[in-house]
Write a protein that holds these residues in place. Structure first.
Motif, PDB file in Angstrom:
ATOM      1  N   GLU A 202      47.285  -4.519 -75.028  1.00 20.92           N
ATOM      2  CA  GLU A 202      48.138  -3.668 -75.849  1.00 20.92           C
ATOM      3  C   GLU A 202      48.421  -2.408 -75.042  1.00 20.92           C
ATOM      4  O   GLU A 202      47.501  -1.823 -74.464  1.00 20.92           O
ATOM      5  CB  GLU A 202      47.427  -3.310 -77.154  1.00 20.92           C
ATOM      6  CG  GLU A 202      48.263  -2.497 -78.121  1.00 20.92           C
ATOM      7  CD  GLU A 202      47.534  -2.273 -79.435  1.00 20.92           C
ATOM      8  OE1 GLU A 202      47.767  -3.052 -80.378  1.00 20.92           O
ATOM      9  OE2 GLU A 202      46.707  -1.336 -79.490  1.00 20.92           O
ATOM     10  N   VAL A 203      49.691  -2.002 -74.995  1.00 20.65           N
ATOM     11  CA  VAL A 203      50.082  -0.832 -74.218  1.00 20.65           C
ATOM     12  C   VAL A 203      50.476   0.281 -75.181  1.00 20.65           C
ATOM     13  O   VAL A 203      51.332   0.081 -76.051  1.00 20.65           O
ATOM     14  CB  VAL A 203      51.270  -1.153 -73.280  1.00 20.65           C
ATOM     15  CG1 VAL A 203      51.591   0.051 -72.403  1.00 20.65           C
ATOM     16  CG2 VAL A 203      50.961  -2.369 -72.409  1.00 20.65           C
ATOM     17  N   LYS A 204      49.841   1.451 -75.027  1.00 16.75           N
ATOM     18  CA  LYS A 204      50.162   2.611 -75.856  1.00 16.75           C
ATOM     19  C   LYS A 204      50.671   3.743 -74.975  1.00 16.75           C
ATOM     20  O   LYS A 204      50.212   3.921 -73.849  1.00 16.75           O
ATOM     21  CB  LYS A 204      48.926   3.076 -76.631  1.00 16.75           C
ATOM     22  CG  LYS A 204      48.516   2.140 -77.758  1.00 16.75           C
ATOM     23  CD  LYS A 204      47.369   2.738 -78.569  1.00 16.75           C
ATOM     24  CE  LYS A 204      47.017   1.845 -79.754  1.00 16.75           C
ATOM     25  NZ  LYS A 204      45.910   2.433 -80.563  1.00 16.75           N
ATOM     26  N   ARG A 209      51.581   5.564 -79.576  1.00 18.51           N
ATOM     27  CA  ARG A 209      52.485   4.553 -80.117  1.00 18.51           C
ATOM     28  C   ARG A 209      52.374   3.263 -79.297  1.00 18.51           C
ATOM     29  O   ARG A 209      52.277   3.300 -78.076  1.00 18.51           O
ATOM     30  CB  ARG A 209      53.925   5.069 -80.091  1.00 18.51           C
ATOM     31  CG  ARG A 209      54.161   6.283 -80.985  1.00 18.51           C
ATOM     32  CD  ARG A 209      55.548   6.854 -80.804  1.00 18.51           C
ATOM     33  NE  ARG A 209      55.752   7.340 -79.436  1.00 18.51           N
ATOM     34  CZ  ARG A 209      56.783   8.104 -79.070  1.00 18.51           C
ATOM     35  NH1 ARG A 209      57.703   8.455 -79.967  1.00 18.51           N
ATOM     36  NH2 ARG A 209      56.905   8.513 -77.828  1.00 18.51           N
ATOM     37  N   ILE A 210      52.412   2.137 -79.998  1.00 21.79           N
ATOM     38  CA  ILE A 210      52.315   0.842 -79.323  1.00 21.79           C
ATOM     39  C   ILE A 210      53.654   0.515 -78.670  1.00 21.79           C
ATOM     40  O   ILE A 210      54.687   0.444 -79.329  1.00 21.79           O
ATOM     41  CB  ILE A 210      51.917  -0.272 -80.307  1.00 21.79           C
ATOM     42  CG1 ILE A 210      50.510  -0.002 -80.859  1.00 21.79           C
ATOM     43  CG2 ILE A 210      51.966  -1.638 -79.619  1.00 21.79           C
ATOM     44  CD1 ILE A 210      50.073  -0.973 -81.927  1.00 21.79           C
ATOM     45  N   VAL A 211      53.618   0.342 -77.354  1.00 21.35           N
ATOM     46  CA  VAL A 211      54.813   0.022 -76.578  1.00 21.35           C
ATOM     47  C   VAL A 211      54.936  -1.484 -76.357  1.00 21.35           C
ATOM     48  O   VAL A 211      56.027  -2.038 -76.326  1.00 21.35           O
ATOM     49  CB  VAL A 211      54.792   0.761 -75.226  1.00 21.35           C
ATOM     50  CG1 VAL A 211      56.028   0.432 -74.402  1.00 21.35           C
ATOM     51  CG2 VAL A 211      54.681   2.267 -75.433  1.00 21.35           C
ATOM     52  N   ALA A 212      53.808  -2.147 -76.199  1.00 23.99           N
ATOM     53  CA  ALA A 212      53.788  -3.601 -76.024  1.00 23.99           C
ATOM     54  C   ALA A 212      52.495  -4.124 -76.629  1.00 23.99           C
ATOM     55  O   ALA A 212      51.447  -3.475 -76.542  1.00 23.99           O
ATOM     56  CB  ALA A 212      53.886  -3.978 -74.551  1.00 23.99           C
ATOM     57  N   GLN A 610      48.066   3.842 -71.945  1.00 26.22           N
ATOM     58  CA  GLN A 610      46.738   3.258 -72.123  1.00 26.22           C
ATOM     59  C   GLN A 610      46.863   1.748 -72.268  1.00 26.22           C
ATOM     60  O   GLN A 610      47.766   1.240 -72.949  1.00 26.22           O
ATOM     61  CB  GLN A 610      46.060   3.844 -73.365  1.00 26.22           C
ATOM     62  CG  GLN A 610      44.563   3.562 -73.433  1.00 26.22           C
ATOM     63  CD  GLN A 610      43.894   4.334 -74.560  1.00 26.22           C
ATOM     64  OE1 GLN A 610      44.358   4.312 -75.692  1.00 26.22           O
ATOM     65  NE2 GLN A 610      42.796   5.018 -74.262  1.00 26.22           N
ATOM     66  N   LEU A 611      45.967   1.042 -71.591  1.00 27.57           N
ATOM     67  CA  LEU A 611      45.856  -0.408 -71.732  1.00 27.57           C
ATOM     68  C   LEU A 611      44.618  -0.715 -72.553  1.00 27.57           C
ATOM     69  O   LEU A 611      43.533  -0.190 -72.271  1.00 27.57           O
ATOM     70  CB  LEU A 611      45.711  -1.083 -70.365  1.00 27.57           C
ATOM     71  CG  LEU A 611      46.905  -1.150 -69.418  1.00 27.57           C
ATOM     72  CD1 LEU A 611      46.537  -2.007 -68.210  1.00 27.57           C
ATOM     73  CD2 LEU A 611      48.125  -1.706 -70.104  1.00 27.57           C
ATOM     74  N   ILE A 612      44.769  -1.603 -73.546  1.00 26.13           N
ATOM     75  CA  ILE A 612      43.638  -1.938 -74.411  1.00 26.13           C
ATOM     76  C   ILE A 612      43.517  -3.457 -74.492  1.00 26.13           C
ATOM     77  O   ILE A 612      44.478  -4.164 -74.816  1.00 26.13           O
ATOM     78  CB  ILE A 612      43.832  -1.353 -75.826  1.00 26.13           C
ATOM     79  CG1 ILE A 612      43.985   0.173 -75.759  1.00 26.13           C
ATOM     80  CG2 ILE A 612      42.659  -1.726 -76.723  1.00 26.13           C
ATOM     81  CD1 ILE A 612      44.421   0.806 -77.057  1.00 26.13           C
TER      82      ILE A 612
END
Length: 659
Positions: A202-204, A209-212, A610-612
């Motif tokens: 998940e990219v924030k 905000r969630i971008v991807a 941020q990568l999650i």
């Protein structure tokens, strides 16, 4: 290798695959030894490598062995012993990453710089050349212009430029990825990568905000430089490397043959040029199939950065093999699926692998037990191996791809190529009988003699024809006849019982002459005095993991030397991965992309992201000047708790003058 020679360099998981790489056109093969080979599941005994080297040398092909892990101090002596064993086994070169190997008693064997040495600049390339590396594999992220700049800064008589042309792409600069060690304690620089780059994230953005969502944003498509070979040659590349020491026999056969065909076309085209090119090994390959890179596992293809930055380089939906579209679903039954194919010529086989994207865009496999052609045109009924109810979101009109064609797989399980060296045969009359001289395309020569009483032939024309035909039957040898010349005072009748042993002896002697003429590649000598390293400070990014490597860099003028990340002296946040790939750019959020766009210019900034993935959180930082991305994180407590693998004490601050 001479500057005008081209080398097709193929991978081998084992000796049998390496032999088939040679048969399908490889000028050189790289393979892992019993240890230190940067692929934990691709080890081979010295005996097996000797078998491969003996076979390859018959055709003038070379064998390079990977010793490209970074080494602890206690591993230097075992590595030294292994290098001598490989030298005695006939290996032509060692591929290395650890510069500590240059400070120990290695045999006089040629040394090549591994991809992990991270060669991106003319200065780094020139230094490695001057340090005694005869062949250097350039970073996969380079453009044609950057490759040409490196060629201009190095000497083609002393150093060959090698470039990856096909296979899987590591998203990070090679040798600059530490995420596996940070999260699992398994070091990519020691051959045990956990492949965090293939995971969904998940990219924030900086505001949360969630971008991807659940996108494989660090997973690249596969490299394919088929269309760029001529440009790469013009830029100065001479060795063309196929990735894949984990790949199976079918992959190596197919991809090696594919690039052999392309390179042979280029060689043929440039024969009449002012500077003609040549192969670096001998013989001609006859293929029993049509090579097709799309048939092997791939994540779709990209030529990466060779022609400049492009948007479509990532395999963000899935790191699996999506295959090629063949049709769509017309009906889903209780234990079967009916399909309509796009092409009437498409045949679906028992055992084929099909796949489709579910509603979440995840790739779902559909392995076929049985396939039946239906009476309607282009219609098939297939019975999957798994129960229909387990095939998520499979419904009417779902587009179906094929990612494994069993007919293709079986065709490559059989003999699919043979390689032969051209030879001229000349039969001469002697006072004692006959002699047969064989000369191969490389100029090696051998003669066999046959003491006999010659008998006049009853049918002169038929005798001449039969003599030529019998001499041209080279059978299971590695040779094929280019021409057969008969230097006889008159047509003689020579029975096959005499002619066959003469021919066999000549061919055996010719192969023995080739073996006797084999020469090792020369070991380059470092320049004296030692060339200065381009920088005087090394961080953990230099992968210095033993004291001999530290001594090497100190000898070359480096003043501050930090230990490798694997020494666990970097417990805080650092760049765990440095990439040319940019997530912002791929998601159309790059400030450079917004430049000049009305209403957008100035609103997009290269702020961190941020990568999650589950509990894993990583920060993306963007260095826009060199156009690079850093994946930032720190070592997990469990990895730190495990303790240092190898306690190291190098210079961490600049030493005092005179100290």
């Amino acid at each position: 290798m001479l500057p005008h020679h081209l080398e097709l360099l193929s991978p081998a998981r084992d000796a049998d695959i390496g032999i088939e790489a040679v048969n399908h056109g490889a000028d050189a093969v790289y393979i892992g030894g019993p240890s230190f080979g940067a692929r934990t599941s691709a080890d081979n005994s010295v005996k097996e490598i000797a078998r491969l080297a003996k076979y390859a040398h018959r055709f003038g092909s070379r064998i390079f062995v990977t010793m490209n892990t970074i080494l602890r101090d206690d591993e230097l002596e075992p590595a030294r012993k292994l290098a001598w064993q490989l030298f005695d086994a006939g290996v032509d070169a060692l591929i290395i990453q650890d510069m500590g190997l240059l400070e120990i008693d290695l045999p006089p064997i040629q040394l090549h710089a591994s991809t992990q040495t991270d060669i991106r600049t003319p200065e780094k390339a020139r230094f490695l050349q001057d340090a005694g590396l005869s062949q250097i594999v350039l970073a996969r992220e380079l453009t044609l212009q950057q490759i040409a700049a490196i060629r201009a800064a190095t000497d083609p008589e002393r150093c060959t430029l090698e470039f990856f042309v096909h296979g899987a792409l590591c998203v990070a600069y090679s040798g600059q990825c530490f995420i596996s060690h940070a999260h699992t304690g398994r070091s990519a620089n020691r051959g045990d990568c956990s492949q965090a780059c293939r995971l969904p994230y998940e990219v924030k953005d900086s505001q949360g905000r969630i971008v991807a969502h659940d996108k494989h944003v660090l997973s690249m498509k596969d490299n394919n430089q088929s269309d760029n070979l001529r440009a790469l040659i013009d830029a100065g590349a001479r060795s063309f490397k196929i990735e894949g020491r984990y790949k199976d026999m079918g992959y190596v056969k197919n991809i090696t043959a594919h690039y052999r065909v392309l390179l042979d076309e280029i060689l043929e085209d440039r024969q009449s040029s002012a500077n003609p090119l040549a192969r670096s090994s001998s013989g001609t390959c006859t293929l029993h199939f049509q090579p097709d890179p799309d048939q092997n596992f791939n994540r779709e293809f990209t030529d990466y950065f060779v022609q400049g930055r492009k948007e479509d380089i990532g395999a963000f939906d899935t790191p699996k093999n999506p295959g090629r579209p063949i049709g769509y679903v017309t009906q889903v039954g209780p234990n079967f699926v009916e399909l309509e194919t796009d092409d009437p010529a498409t045949v679906i086989h028992n055992g084929d692998g099909l796949c489709y994207l579910d509603l979440q865009k995840e790739l779902t496999g559909l392995q076929i037990n049985r396939a039946e052609r239906l009476p309607a045109p282009n219609r098939w009924r297939v019975y999957p191996k798994d129960a229909i109810e387990t095939l998520k979101d499979l419904r009417k009109n779902t587009v179906v791809n094929r990612n494994r064609d069993m007919d293709w797989v079986r065709s490559l399980e059989k003999k699919s190529a043979e390689r032969r060296i051209g030879a001229w045969l000349q039969l001469d009359e002697t006072p004692q009988g006959l002699s047969l001289t064989a000369t191969d395309e490389d100029g090696h020569c051998a003669t066999a003699t046959l003491p006999c009483t010659l008998e006049r032939a009853k049918d002169a024309a038929q005798a001449q024809s039969k003599l030529r035909e019998a001499l041209a039957r080279l059978g299971d040898t590695i040779f094929e006849p280019i021409d057969v010349t008969l230097n006889l005072s008159q047509p003689w009748f020579v029975p096959a019982s005499l002619l066959n042993p003469l021919r066999r002896e000549a061919m055996e002697k010719l192969e023995a002459a080739r073996a006797a003429a084999w020469q090792r590649l020369p070991r380059a000598q470092p320049v004296q005095p030692p060339a200065p390293y381009p920088e005087d400070t090394l961080t953990y990014l230099a992968n210095v993991f033993n004291h001999k490597a530290r001594d090497f860099y100190a000898k070359h003028g480096v003043k501050v030397i930090a230990a490798a990340y694997e020494s666990q002296e970097e417990p805080g946040e650092v760049s765990l991965m440095i990439t040319k790939h940019c997530v912002r750019f791929s998601l159309s959020l790059c400030p450079k992309q917004a430049k000049g766009v009305t209403g957008v210019q100035g609103t997009v900034r290269a702020e961190p992201m941020q990568l999650i993935h589950g509990d894993e959180k990583l920060t993306l930082r963007f260095d826009c000047k060199p156009c690079e991305m850093h994946v930032v994180g720190k070592m997990k407590p469990a990895v730190l708790k495990a303790g240092q693998i190898s306690p190291l004490k190098f210079y961490r601050t600049r030493p005092l003058v005179g100290a």
